[in-house]
Design a protein around this motif. Structure first.
Motif, short mmCIF file in Angstrom:
data_model
loop_
_atom_site.label_atom_id
_atom_site.label_comp_id
_atom_site.label_asym_id
_atom_site.label_seq_id
_atom_site.Cartn_x
_atom_site.Cartn_y
_atom_site.Cartn_z
N ARG A 247 43.43 1.04 108.10
CA ARG A 247 44.71 1.57 108.58
C ARG A 247 45.77 0.48 108.72
NH1 ARG A 247 44.20 4.31 114.22
NH2 ARG A 247 42.78 5.61 112.98
N TYR A 248 45.39 -0.66 109.27
CA TYR A 248 46.39 -1.66 109.62
C TYR A 248 46.52 -2.80 108.62
CZ TYR A 248 46.19 0.72 114.11
OH TYR A 248 46.22 1.68 115.10
N LEU A 249 45.47 -3.10 107.85
CA LEU A 249 45.53 -4.22 106.92
C LEU A 249 45.25 -3.81 105.48
CD1 LEU A 249 43.70 -6.98 109.01
CD2 LEU A 249 46.15 -6.73 108.62
N ALA A 250 44.97 -2.51 105.26
CA ALA A 250 44.74 -1.98 103.91
C ALA A 250 43.59 -2.69 103.20
CB ALA A 250 46.02 -2.08 103.08
N VAL A 251 42.58 -3.09 103.96
CA VAL A 251 41.39 -3.69 103.34
C VAL A 251 40.19 -2.79 103.59
CG1 VAL A 251 42.19 -6.07 103.46
CG2 VAL A 251 40.93 -5.11 105.38
N SER A 252 39.28 -2.79 102.63
CA SER A 252 38.04 -2.02 102.77
C SER A 252 36.93 -2.98 103.19
CB SER A 252 37.67 -1.36 101.44
OG SER A 252 38.68 -0.46 101.04
N ILE A 253 36.20 -2.61 104.22
CA ILE A 253 35.14 -3.48 104.70
C ILE A 253 33.82 -2.72 104.76
CG2 ILE A 253 36.76 -4.82 106.08
CD1 ILE A 253 35.59 -3.49 108.58
N CYS A 254 32.73 -3.46 104.76
CA CYS A 254 31.43 -2.89 105.03
C CYS A 254 30.76 -3.78 106.08
CB CYS A 254 30.58 -2.77 103.78
SG CYS A 254 30.36 -4.30 102.89
N ILE A 255 29.87 -3.18 106.85
CA ILE A 255 29.29 -3.86 108.01
C ILE A 255 27.77 -3.64 108.03
CG2 ILE A 255 29.21 -3.93 110.54
CD1 ILE A 255 32.11 -3.03 110.57
N GLY A 256 27.06 -4.71 108.32
CA GLY A 256 25.63 -4.63 108.59
C GLY A 256 25.39 -5.03 110.03
N THR A 257 24.56 -4.28 110.75
CA THR A 257 24.33 -4.58 112.17
C THR A 257 22.90 -5.01 112.42
OG1 THR A 257 23.50 -2.47 113.07
CG2 THR A 257 25.85 -2.59 112.56
N SER A 258 22.71 -5.73 113.52
CA SER A 258 21.36 -6.06 113.94
C SER A 258 20.71 -4.82 114.55
CB SER A 258 21.38 -7.23 114.93
OG SER A 258 22.21 -6.94 116.04
N ARG A 259 19.45 -4.94 114.91
CA ARG A 259 18.68 -3.76 115.32
C ARG A 259 18.89 -3.39 116.78
NH1 ARG A 259 14.68 -2.52 111.74
NH2 ARG A 259 13.31 -1.68 113.36
N ALA A 260 19.32 -4.34 117.62
CA ALA A 260 19.60 -4.08 119.03
C ALA A 260 18.36 -3.67 119.81
CB ALA A 260 20.68 -3.01 119.19
N GLU A 261 17.18 -4.05 119.32
CA GLU A 261 15.94 -3.64 119.98
C GLU A 261 15.76 -4.31 121.34
OE1 GLU A 261 13.82 -1.40 119.05
OE2 GLU A 261 14.80 -0.94 117.16
N SER A 262 16.21 -5.58 121.45
CA SER A 262 15.97 -6.32 122.68
C SER A 262 17.16 -7.19 123.01
CB SER A 262 14.72 -7.19 122.54
OG SER A 262 14.59 -8.07 123.64
N VAL A 263 17.48 -7.32 124.29
CA VAL A 263 18.56 -8.21 124.71
C VAL A 263 18.07 -9.66 124.77
CG1 VAL A 263 19.80 -6.45 126.00
CG2 VAL A 263 18.04 -7.80 127.15
N ARG A 264 16.80 -9.87 124.47
CA ARG A 264 16.24 -11.22 124.50
C ARG A 264 16.15 -11.85 123.11
NH1 ARG A 264 13.40 -8.36 128.37
NH2 ARG A 264 13.51 -9.22 130.49
N ASN A 265 16.56 -11.13 122.08
CA ASN A 265 16.54 -11.70 120.74
C ASN A 265 17.49 -12.89 120.65
OD1 ASN A 265 14.65 -10.03 119.66
ND2 ASN A 265 16.09 -8.69 118.61
N THR A 266 17.12 -13.88 119.87
CA THR A 266 18.00 -15.04 119.67
C THR A 266 19.12 -14.68 118.71
OG1 THR A 266 16.75 -15.86 117.77
CG2 THR A 266 16.03 -16.58 119.97
#
Length: 496
Positions: A247-266
């Motif tokens: 919407r604001y910069l007219a760029v297309s992005i893609c995102i990969g996320t971590s699994r969020a299984e634990s708050v203790r992951n490094t």
């Protein structure tokens, strides 16, 4: 808990402010109430408050002098000024000195005070979350990238990365890389701001530009105990970032996320998970890939692909087009089934091209674009075929026909007329004797003529297409890039 210090010479006002709300219920701790600026300065050193609410007009040391002394001593407390209507000139002076907010005493209510405190709270929490100051963006980038690669955390760093979003700008090369350098710097700054806004400007977010077209969002979700809520927050941030970037910069992005299984992951584990998820864009067209929905990446090249790379010179020498086509399809399916890391697939193609003697070509960033690339191993140069007298009379005549007529309206039907055979039968014996199809050899002749003209002449690409036997300019460019790996323009620049 946010610490608050009050300063007012009026006992009734101090009492009113002390009792105006249940401070601890709303996340604040009242550490003291000073009767003048001098006492407030002493208490500020002792209790290190996050917020100081001070009157402008006080004996001994007024609010203006208090703010000045606090700034001189490097005190980072947020300052809110209490004033009356006739104190406006003092208020302006206080704001110049660094006061953050002001409020009129006669309009002060519990709701107004809480709303004001909430406004300044975010900057305070942000400071607490990090505890770090960086002199330049490069220093910040190096520090966080070091953490993502297993580096040591600074003792003052109170920001704990528990989830990571790997962000890639798909159209970076065509949209951003072509900008002047100063404009690129402004873009990076704007993109980081967009990402922060997508994450609601939360203090629990860091946005770092790691290389051309790639960013990382670091999230501190230690205060969210529920796995469901952490995933929900990640989904919310990721989808908003995709919308805002478009919407604001007219760029297309893609995102990969971590699994969020634990708050203790490094940080290192989160970063690997996010990159594994982003790797899925090599196989699937979508905007966001959530780590908890995906299988781990394959980290080895399949045996069939390694064998193909080793034996491709033999396949070419034998002109075994059938095996090349069959194995190519099987290998692509193996890559897809194993979700092999994109960088490994791309390096495999580079090595296979080198083995085959194919000049360097552009490597696709999606597996679907690998389909058809085997044509580079099938479009042999004319001289790669043995002398025509080694073939049957009909095939030898057809080869000469194609070498002489490929720039015109050469076709299987016309060739069959030349040798007095049925087109289907000519196609069969041509493929059987030479190892490649009639159309593949015709394409090879035309492409080699195009290559020669691109390097040897300054003719327009459209003219080169026509002179080489391609009547459709768009089809010529598409076919050329698929076979050679470069656009005609880039091939000309590279070969000169």
């Amino acid at each position: 808990m946010i610490k608050v210090l009050l300063a007012d010479d009026d006992f009734l006002v101090r009492t009113f402010l002390s009792r105006i709300t249940d401070w601890e219920k709303h996340g604040y701790k009242l550490v003291g109430a000073a009767q003048d600026g001098e006492e407030a300065l002493r208490m500020a050193k002792e209790y290190e408050p996050d917020i100081i609410i001070t009157d402008i007009s006080m004996p001994v040391m007024d609010g203006i002098e208090l703010i000045r002394r606090l700034k001189e001593e490097g005190n980072a407390a947020v300052t809110i000024v209490l004033s009356c209507h006739d104190d406006f000139d003092y208020v302006k002076e206080a704001m110049k000195l660094g006061a953050n907010e002001y409020v009129l005493k006669n309009l002060l209510t519990e709701n107004k005070l809480l709303a004001l405190l909430e406004e300044v709270k975010q900057s305070i929490v942000s400071t607490h979350k990090s505890g770090l100051q960086f002199d330049a963006p490069e220093e910040e980038r190096d520090y966080y990238m070091g953490l993502l690669q297993g580096g040591e955390r600074r003792p003052a760093d109170a920001f704990f990365t528990t989830a990571v979003l790997a962000v890639h700008i798909i159209n970076y090369d065509t949209l951003v890389a072509v900008m002047p350098m100063e404009q690129q710097k402004r873009f990076h700054s704007s993109f980081a701001q967009i990402c922060r806004e997508a994450c609601q400007n939360s203090s629990a977010v860091r946005c770092v530009h790691i290389r051309q077209g790639d960013y990382v969002l670091l999230l501190d979700l230690t205060e969210i105990a529920s796995l469901y809520e952490r995933r929900q927050k990640i989904q919310q941030y990721a989808s908003a970032a995709v919308r805002y970037a478009e919407r604001y910069l007219a760029v297309s992005i893609c995102i990969g996320t971590s699994r969020a299984e634990s708050v203790r992951n490094t940080e290192e584990i989160c970063w690997q998970e996010a990159n594994d998820a982003l790797n899925e864009r090599f196989y699937t067209r979508q905007a966001v890939f959530y780590g908890w929905q995906l299988e781990p990446c394959g980290r080895e090249i399949p045996q069939a692909a390694r064998l193909f790379c080793e034996q491709i010179p033999d396949y070419i020498d034998r002109r075994d087009g059938g095996t090349i086509r069959r194995m190519w399809e099987e290998i692509l399916e193996e890559f897809r089934a194993q979700h092999t890391e994109a960088r490994l697939v791309q390096e495999w193609l580079r090595q296979t091209d080198r083995q085959a003697g194919i000049s360097q070509r552009m490597i696709p960033d999606r597996l679907e674009d690998f389909r058809g690339m085997e044509v580079a191993y099938l479009t042999f140069r004319e001289e790669m075929l043995p002398q025509t007298d080694t073939y049957s009379s009909a095939v030898s005549q057809t080869i000469r026909y194609l070498q002489e007529q490929h720039t015109g309206d050469a076709s299987l039907v016309l060739a069959a007329e030349q040798v007095h055979l049925n087109p289907a039968y000519l196609s069969h014996i041509f493929s059987k004797e030479t190892g490649i199809t009639f159309s593949e050899y015709l394409l090879s002749c035309r492409l080699n003529t195009a290559k020669d003209l691109l390097v040897r002449t300054d003719d327009r690409v459209k003219d080169v297409a026509v002179q080489s036997g391609f009547n459709d300019y768009r089809n010529f460019c598409k076919t050329f890039k698929k076979a050679v790996g470069l656009t005609p323009q880039n091939y000309r620049r590279q070969c000169r």
